[in-house]
Design an enzyme around this catalytic site. Structure first.
Site, PDB file in Angstrom:
ATOM      1  N   HIS B 436       2.392   4.723   4.066  1.00  0.00           N
ATOM      2  CA  HIS B 436       3.506   4.121   4.696  1.00  0.00           C
ATOM      3  C   HIS B 436       3.779   2.838   4.644  1.00  0.00           C
ATOM      4  O   HIS B 436       2.484   1.844   4.357  1.00  0.00           O
ATOM      5  CB  HIS B 436       3.917   4.748   6.063  1.00  0.00           C
ATOM      6  CG  HIS B 436       3.095   4.088   7.220  1.00  0.00           C
ATOM      7  ND1 HIS B 436       3.314   4.299   8.463  1.00  0.00           N
ATOM      8  CD2 HIS B 436       1.575   3.713   6.990  1.00  0.00           C
ATOM      9  CE1 HIS B 436       2.139   4.039   9.067  1.00  0.00           C
ATOM     10  NE2 HIS B 436       1.363   3.593   8.424  1.00  0.00           N
ATOM     11  N   GLU B 437       5.035   2.137   5.008  1.00  0.00           N
ATOM     12  CA  GLU B 437       5.125   0.811   4.519  1.00  0.00           C
ATOM     13  C   GLU B 437       4.713   0.207   3.200  1.00  0.00           C
ATOM     14  O   GLU B 437       4.171  -1.019   3.079  1.00  0.00           O
ATOM     15  CB  GLU B 437       4.475  -0.093   5.673  1.00  0.00           C
ATOM     16  CG  GLU B 437       4.464   0.232   7.140  1.00  0.00           C
ATOM     17  CD  GLU B 437       6.344   0.610   7.453  1.00  0.00           C
ATOM     18  OE1 GLU B 437       6.989   0.090   6.722  1.00  0.00           O
ATOM     19  OE2 GLU B 437       6.356   1.447   8.455  1.00  0.00           O
TER      20      GLU B 437
END
Lengths: 595, 595
Positions: B436-437
């Protein structure tokens, strides 16, 4: 239907790489031919995909429960067991006399691979049963064989191996379970075992535990350990079940993965009513158990390879069909997104998986062929070579299979992290493999501290002969380029082995073994590089002249995977060799109080 | 009580390594001193251990549910939120004017670290809220600020970032959510978002989504993207809640780990009733969101470091207390088993964890100090340097934190694989962080394709100055030996960067970026090696003369961990550099049909 394996590749490995048909020259296998092999593999594929794969996720979500009285597994597990045993797969490698098929271990290993890909947890029950049956067949008394073996091979009874104890773990010599001789020649078993896979279940009528225990007054250490048959229910000579044998389920362990297989804590003889039957001679328990354990170790390697393989196939499928992003040179936001398999980094992640899992599968099949050469062909060299590489067969797939699963998740991105997709289960399941049947650390001590030096180092000499043969047979320029890289690093590995060997024999054993885990990883990379070179040679031999596009693609795939492994991964051993030969003492000198 | 961190080490990092007290010279922080810092950290430790750690496993076992109407989380999550917000931690770094504490980001990062160790899933709700509040504070209109900000900072409302869409993933430029201008200046939002963490819950009265969307007729690509405030419930100017804002929860995603945090699919405007408020200028959405995203990326790095740290502490405790086995040179089976921390391979696994997690934590705190230097000290150089290293701050901990957790499981063996022990949850939780990110691959393209070349390469020059300063200050022989190894590999990294840079500017961008993931890993190892050298210098400076045994042990621990990382791990970059500078095309040339 779930795709379990690349069938073209499996055929290539069986018939081109390891020449399975040649095995039919052994008298044990001479009623077989390629047709019978393929027909068994087709049956296995069918059962694996119809009865094992469909409940792989369900068995993970609904793990076995224990209400204090009884274990409950989902009904699909029993159904799968039924189809597996009815097809004769529990005794596929057993003799005709025992009702088996006398199937070569190589073909049986390929069959097992399909089940490992489909559902590693549910197939643990039959695999453990086959392995326990092999020990009983090889070492138990005729009377005990008659009582237990037919019912294990028919699927009425299951089998387990009960080694580990709560305070003992890897250090088997310290186990405390006792066996007290009884006037009738049986033994009273008393003690607790832990992490026993399949130690209880509701699938079979009875469970036959092979239990390591120490006979009263036996010496300390491994020499005092004996092996016993301990059934869950007492069993009459005609195979009918009598009363309970005082084997209590103390509890189930709740694992991160492999949830479909029960992992149990078992209490033997809490009420002094647990009867055991000695297998073979007292004090030889570990020797007999190692027959099962070595088989189990190759099985762990195969499981790790195939869970890795399954994740590879899932991520490959996803990458081929998922459009997202553009190549770095494409600056037009109106251009169509490419499928992610076009991104170089995604190709890297798929290629690494391919190199790991196909390499690992080839390694397990190689071990199987050595077993055949030894067992059916009485080839002692093959036994010695198998003995040497068993720690690698167990450990390379166990280390790189999970790495492959890690990459499979990464290819799927956020989707891969959810239970809505199958790869996260692969990742959880596969994490068991570097632990059970001897951790990576234990295997590294076995290889560097023991196996290399047995038979005056003959195992290593045999392995080097195999390497040399492959090098000599390498003729295609693309393969020769890789052979040259391989030779160079092989020399490093040989030199490292020699230096470590000298240190061990100069009694600097603690220092020499301090970094053994590096050595095991190094040798794994060398052996897998060799197998890639061998695969590449065989692929050129069989497909270079082919007019079929899929043959050319297959060959190109093998070339790129071989290149990946030999160019990207193998050279890492140079730094490992440096640390090993310098006897780097960073870890050795670290003290508990410094942490 | 769960131990969350080695407090001696945290103090060392804050006050000796990064000189936190110096920050009080900035006018923004001049009402603070070491006492206020420590008192906030003590409060954080207390709340983290009393209200977050105890339900970490429970929230994993009982993940949030959705009955079609309402999400239910276990009540402990709301209780933890209450204590966190009541302690003022939601707005710790906010200005006094906004009701905050004007706490340096460095100290806040240390506070966050404690919560990440205690319960990364439950603390995601407040962390996302703080980050969203920062964006609103920085870029939203005064009217919107007044309506939403006080209630987010007080804990009545939570915040989220809603970027990803089902068909878009990492390729934000392709997002399809639409924003249709309304006569009253607001926008009608219409579209679906996926993987939105905290996108629904039963903890707060309202949820404020920051949504990326494309205003009607906006250009394709990233330039057409704007950012909107979209509350779950319409909100009156006095902060009271009105009717629903047509944000529907389409479903929860079921993750392998981080289960305590809801991961949602959200439908905006299914009934054409979803009102959004434009933040700042149209078309600048990604620029604003990157403020939050860069903060979130450092936060991901910190989470990965601390989940790794938690596993390290658990496995260290286990290894110190678990007797098993003997050293290889001990042949007497009657001798007492040693604690497993005596085994060289266990020391290796603990030392690697220590090197990874303390290095990763130091990196995140370094990033926090750069944020302070830039935001409170107006130091542009610090901003440029922070920009350069953000992909590394996100990615090194995300790659090596999970490796640490893998080793933690291995130290515990079979026990580590069961849910009866906490390390398997760490392993599952931490696997989210490389995804994620911005995945590892995306971060590698950001670093090699963009960040290095911004400001005419000034970021890299600034980083090299930091390295040189540390090298110049290295005087103790044990450290000088490591500095020499570092210098040698640093030269390799510099040369590699130059060669890749030339290729990019010669328009061979696809080839130059093909192996970017190797480059990111290489630079991570270089930066962490530098931090270990810097830690070692500071440890000698502060503890070499100490008469206290624990100071000497601390110093010896730092020395061995620095040695481990610089001698065992850093040299791996030589082979990576070779592949990079030869523009190895193995992966680049692989084709979909060859798999």
């Amino acid at each position: 239907m779930t795709v379990l394996i690349n069938n073209k590749d499996l055929n290539f490995m069986l018939y081109q790489l390891f020449n399975a048909e040649e095995l039919t020259q052994y008298s044990r296998y001479n009623e077989h031919d390629k047709n019978t092999f393929n027909s068994i593999l087709e049956t296995s594929y069918k059962i694996a995909s119809e009865y094992f794969a469909p409940h792989n996720a369900k068995a993970d979500h609904h793990e076995p429960t224990f209400d204090g009285q009884k274990v409950t597994t989902i009904p699909e597990v029993k159904e799968a067991w039924k189809h597996f045993s009815q097809a004769g797969l529990l005794c596929a490698t057993q003799s005709y006399e025992n009702g088996g098929m006398q199937l070569p271990v190589l073909i049986n290993m390929a069959s097992n691979a399909l089940f490992m890909s489909a559902n590693p947890a549910s197939v643990a029950y039959p695999f453990l049963t086959s392995a326990a049956a092999n020990v009983i067949d090889a070492f138990a008394s005729d009377e005990n064989k008659q009582t237990f073996l037919p019912h294990m091979l028919s699927g009425r009874f299951a089998g387990t191996m009960a080694l580990t104890e709560p305070d003992v773990g890897s250090s088997l010599g310290d186990l405390k379970t006792r066996a007290i001789p009884q006037p009738d020649g049986t033994y009273l078993i008393k003690g607790q075992k832990m992490f026993i896979s399949g130690g209880d279940q509701d699938i079979t009528e009875n469970i036959i535990h092979l239990v390591l225990a120490r006979i009263q007054n036996a010496p300390q250490g491994v020499k005092g350990i004996s092996l016993f048959i301990v059934p869950k229910f007492k069993t009459n000579q005609d195979g009918s079940i009598a009363e309970t044998n005082d084997v209590q389920l103390a509890g189930l362990l709740h694992k991160m993965g492999y949830r479909g297989t029960t992992s149990t804590v078992l209490s033997f003889g809490e009420n002094d009513q647990c009867q055991g039957f000695l297998i073979g001679e007292a004090g030889s328990g570990l020797k007999y158990m190692f027959k099962m354990m070595n088989e189990a170790r190759v099985g762990v390697g195969l499981g790790a390879a195939m869970i890795g393989y399954r994740g590879y196939l899932e991520s490959l499928e996803y990458a081929k069909n998922r459009p997202q992003g553009r190549l770095p040179s494409e600056k037009d936001p109106n251009s169509k997104p490419v499928n992610i398999i076009q991104h170089s980094d995604v190709k890297r992640m798929l290629l690494a998986q391919k190199a790991y899992v196909e390499g690992a599968l080839a390694l397990c099949l190689f071990a199987a062929r050595l077993i055949d050469e030894h067992q059916a062909g009485s080839n002692q060299d093959s036994e010695i070579l198998l003995d040497l590489i068993t720690p690698i067969v167990k450990s390379f797939p166990s280390a790189y299979g999970p790495k492959a699963n890690d990459l499979a998740i990464q290819v799927l991105g956020g989707a891969g992290y959810t239970r809505e997709y199958p790869v996260e289960q692969c990742y959880r399941d596969n994490r068991l493999n570097p632990i059970h049947e001897g951790t990576f650390g234990i295997q590294s001590l076995d290889l560097l501290g023991r196996k290399l030096w047995q038979h005056n180092g003959k195992g290593l000499a045999l392995l080097m002969q195999r390497f040399q043969k492959t090098l000599d047979e390498t003729t295609v320029p693309e393969a020769k380029e890789l052979a040259q890289i391989f030779s160079q690093h092989l020399a490093t590995a040989q030199k490292t082995t020699k230096i470590l060997g000298n240190a061990i024999f100069e009694a600097k054993v603690d220092q020499a073994l301090a970094n053994a885990a590096l050595y095991l990883d190094m040798m794994g990379k060398v052996v897998i590089s060799w197998l890639w070179l061998e695969m590449l040679n065989k692929a050129y031999l069989n497909f270079e002249q082919s007019q079929h596009q899929d043959d050319q693609n297959f060959l190109a795939g093998k070339l790129h995977a071989a290149r990946y492994f030999i160019r990207w991964e193998l050279p890492e051993i140079e730094h490992q060799a440096k640390l090993l030969t310098e006897f780097d003492n960073t870890c050795f000198n670290m003290q508990a109080d410094y942490f």
